[in-house]
Design an enzyme around this catalytic site. Structure first.
Site, PDB file in Angstrom:
ATOM      1  N   HIS A   1      -6.275   7.779  11.067  1.00  0.00           N
ATOM      2  CA  HIS A   1      -6.683   8.115   9.699  1.00  0.00           C
ATOM      3  C   HIS A   1      -8.128   8.644   9.675  1.00  0.00           C
ATOM      4  CE1 HIS A   1      -6.982   7.845   5.348  1.00  0.00           C
ATOM      5  NE2 HIS A   1      -8.080   7.121   5.490  1.00  0.00           N
TER       6      HIS A   1
ATOM      7  N   ASN B   1     -12.241   9.870  -1.963  1.00  0.00           N
ATOM      8  CA  ASN B   1     -11.206  10.608  -1.227  1.00  0.00           C
ATOM      9  C   ASN B   1     -11.752  11.880  -0.582  1.00  0.00           C
ATOM     10  OD1 ASN B   1      -9.084   8.839  -1.860  1.00  0.00           O
ATOM     11  ND2 ASN B   1      -8.947   9.723  -3.903  1.00  0.00           N
TER      12      ASN B   1
ATOM     13  N   GLU C   1     -15.285   7.074   7.889  1.00  0.00           N
ATOM     14  CA  GLU C   1     -15.372   6.574   6.505  1.00  0.00           C
ATOM     15  C   GLU C   1     -16.817   6.182   6.173  1.00  0.00           C
ATOM     16  OE1 GLU C   1     -12.878   6.931   4.475  1.00  0.00           O
ATOM     17  OE2 GLU C   1     -10.961   6.423   5.433  1.00  0.00           O
TER      18      GLU C   1
ATOM     19  N   GLU D   1      -9.302   4.593 -10.607  1.00  0.00           N
ATOM     20  CA  GLU D   1      -9.509   6.010 -10.280  1.00  0.00           C
ATOM     21  C   GLU D   1      -9.220   6.953 -11.445  1.00  0.00           C
ATOM     22  OE1 GLU D   1      -8.559   6.998  -6.162  1.00  0.00           O
ATOM     23  OE2 GLU D   1      -8.025   9.011  -6.839  1.00  0.00           O
TER      24      GLU D   1
ATOM     25  N   ARG E   1     -14.033   7.200  -8.874  1.00  0.00           N
ATOM     26  CA  ARG E   1     -13.457   6.635  -7.642  1.00  0.00           C
ATOM     27  C   ARG E   1     -12.805   7.715  -6.777  1.00  0.00           C
ATOM     28  NH1 ARG E   1     -10.099   1.023  -6.468  1.00  0.00           N
ATOM     29  NH2 ARG E   1      -9.872   1.464  -4.264  1.00  0.00           N
TER      30      ARG E   1
ATOM     31  N   LYS F   1      -6.771  -0.992  -3.431  1.00  0.00           N
ATOM     32  CA  LYS F   1      -5.694  -0.007  -3.259  1.00  0.00           C
ATOM     33  C   LYS F   1      -4.768  -0.524  -2.164  1.00  0.00           C
ATOM     34  CE  LYS F   1      -7.486   4.487  -4.631  1.00  0.00           C
ATOM     35  NZ  LYS F   1      -7.838   5.842  -4.145  1.00  0.00           N
TER      36      LYS F   1
ATOM     37  N   HIS G   1      -9.929  13.527   2.270  1.00  0.00           N
ATOM     38  CA  HIS G   1      -8.605  12.903   2.384  1.00  0.00           C
ATOM     39  C   HIS G   1      -7.457  13.843   2.030  1.00  0.00           C
ATOM     40  CE1 HIS G   1     -10.969   9.348   2.934  1.00  0.00           C
ATOM     41  NE2 HIS G   1      -9.931   8.543   2.945  1.00  0.00           N
TER      42      HIS G   1
ATOM     43  N   ARG H   1       6.207 -11.025  -8.530  1.00  0.00           N
ATOM     44  CA  ARG H   1       5.335 -10.298  -9.493  1.00  0.00           C
ATOM     45  C   ARG H   1       3.844 -10.533  -9.264  1.00  0.00           C
ATOM     46  NH1 ARG H   1       9.290 -12.010 -13.358  1.00  0.00           N
ATOM     47  NH2 ARG H   1      10.868 -10.383 -13.561  1.00  0.00           N
TER      48      ARG H   1
ATOM     49  N   LYS I   1     -19.070   0.950  -2.202  1.00  0.00           N
ATOM     50  CA  LYS I   1     -17.674   0.928  -2.667  1.00  0.00           C
ATOM     51  C   LYS I   1     -17.508  -0.058  -3.811  1.00  0.00           C
ATOM     52  CE  LYS I   1     -12.898   1.260  -1.680  1.00  0.00           C
ATOM     53  NZ  LYS I   1     -11.833   1.520  -0.743  1.00  0.00           N
TER      54      LYS I   1
ATOM     55  N   HIS J   1      -4.930  13.633   4.815  1.00  0.00           N
ATOM     56  CA  HIS J   1      -3.577  13.083   4.658  1.00  0.00           C
ATOM     57  C   HIS J   1      -2.535  14.085   5.138  1.00  0.00           C
ATOM     58  CE1 HIS J   1      -4.735   9.897   1.377  1.00  0.00           C
ATOM     59  NE2 HIS J   1      -5.053   9.524   2.602  1.00  0.00           N
TER      60      HIS J   1
END
Ligand code: NAD
Ligand code: GLY
Length: 351
Positions: free
Chosen positions: A258, A238, A178, A230, A234, A136, A241, A114, A220, A245
């Site tokens: 990426h 993206n 990026e 997000e 935030r 993330k 993206h 956990r 960031k 993606h």
């Protein structure tokens, strides 16, 4: 050493930017149980240096290299190793590698018993300016990129810019996508700075690289401090993206890097913004000039039509109430989340 702080109350943490591996927090260096997760390529260069940061000999687990291994199967392998080694909740996990190792290790850290502490030691430009910061974590699924994951902040991010000397040129370029993203999403001055220093960056000028990495980490950190999970701002991180993606998943994970997919995705976002009158043709050209200065693609793979993008974009994590949402530039160096892009508009712009 330069320091940036991610401000999240009790979970705040430092990002230390240096040109060696020496800035580990004393309480982490003294941890009784430490497991370093890395891959075969990165370990060959840097595992011994990172092992020597700890007071007690850490264990390590190496995964095969590549995006194709950012999977639930790898996640399970790491968990099995930790259980076999009888690691307790006092464990500190160390992610030594690029975004693939960082995202996977962070997800293990979120789930093992956990949740255990973890440290990011990013070794690619992309992971130093983006993926190691902000918590993330995820693995990919054949049906979508980063679809299984959690928010889990590290205890510290240790950036050694000297490791970029061994990074292949194509990977360095992917990281620059990026970097450029930060300018396009919210910092016009940084776009100008990047254009002005493009040659120094290409030559890996150490002081310019350190300035650039610090600036991205600060941007960031500020965004994550304001919107950790997000709920709003935030999402701007993206930019490019949603298209990117789709390229990564459609082409097969690892075929397009990426950062390369994000570069092509940012150009698609810029073209959509141009068709809406938000960017001039000259501003779209600034975007392509900047991407081309670092040998990045400015168009999607020729084998991919807009019809190939749609299924992935409709399953994107930003979709709300069945509506696709895109991050689009609203001016050069400004962006916004846009919820009214329709399928027919996409077909028209990218036919
Ligand atoms: P990567 O982790 O696959 O690393 C790229 C390649 O460089 C690999 O072959 C790796 O072994 C090698 N390498 C790493 N460091 C090296 C070094 N110093 N010298 C020589 N070789 C080295 O790829 P990446 O571009 O770092 O990360 C991409 C991943 O990051 C994607 O999965 C993407 O989804 C994820 N990402 C996550 C976030 C986030 O916020 N969590 C943000 C952006 C991207
Ligand atoms: N790279 C996107 C984010 O961290 O939110």
């Amino acid at each position: 050493m330069q320091k940036v702080e991610v401000q999240l109350g009790e979970r705040s943490y430092p990002i230390n930017i240096t040109h060696e591996f020496t800035s580990l927090l004393p309480e982490l260096a003294a941890a009784a149980q430490v497991v370093i997760i890395s891959n075969s390529v990165v370990a060959e260069h840097y595992l011994q240096s990172v092992i020597s940061l700890f007071e007690q000999q850490p264990l390590h687990f190496l995964l095969p290299d590549g995006e194709a291994h950012k999977t639930l199967a790898s996640f399970e392998q790491v968990l099995s190793f930790l259980l076999e080694q009888r690691m307790s909740r006092d464990l500190v996990l160390v992610a030594l590698g690029g975004g693939v190792i960082g995202d996977l290790t962070g997800f293990v850290a979120a789930c093992y018993q956990r949740g255990v502490r973890f440290v990011q030691i990013p070794t690619t430009l992309l992971s130093q300016v983006d993926s190691s910061v902000g918590g993330k974590t995820a693995v990919n699924h054949p049906l979508g990129k980063n679809m299984i994951g959690a928010f889990k902040q590290p205890e510290q991010v240790v950036i050694n810019t000297a490791v970029l000397q061994t990074l292949p040129q194509r990977e360095f370029a992917a990281g620059m996508a990026e970097v450029i993203k930060y300018g396009l999403l919210g910092d016009r001055q940084f776009i100008d700075w990047l254009l002005q220093h493009a040659e120094a960056i290409r030559q890996h000028d150490a002081s310019i690289l350190a300035q650039m990495i610090r600036h991205c980490c600060q941007m960031k950190a500020d965004i994550v401090s304001r919107d950790e999970t997000e709920q709003g701002e935030r999402a701007l991180l993206n930019l490019g993206h949603t298209f990117g993606h789709a390229i990564e998943a459609f082409m097969g994970y690892g075929t397009w890097l990426h950062g390369e997919a994000v570069a092509a995705g940012m150009m698609m976002a810029a073209k959509l913004a141009h068709s809406r009158g938000w960017l001039t043709a000259a501003e779209v050209e600034v975007c392509s000039t900047l991407l081309m200065a670092f040998d990045l693609p400015i168009a999607p793979p020729p084998t991919m039509s807009i019809h190939d993008f749609l299924p992935y974009m409709k399953a994107d994590k930003k979709v709300k109430a069945g509506k696709m949402r895109f991050v689009l530039p609203t001016a050069l160096g400004k962006s916004s989340v846009v919820a009214d892009v329709t399928e027919s508009e996409l077909l028209q712009v990218f036919a």
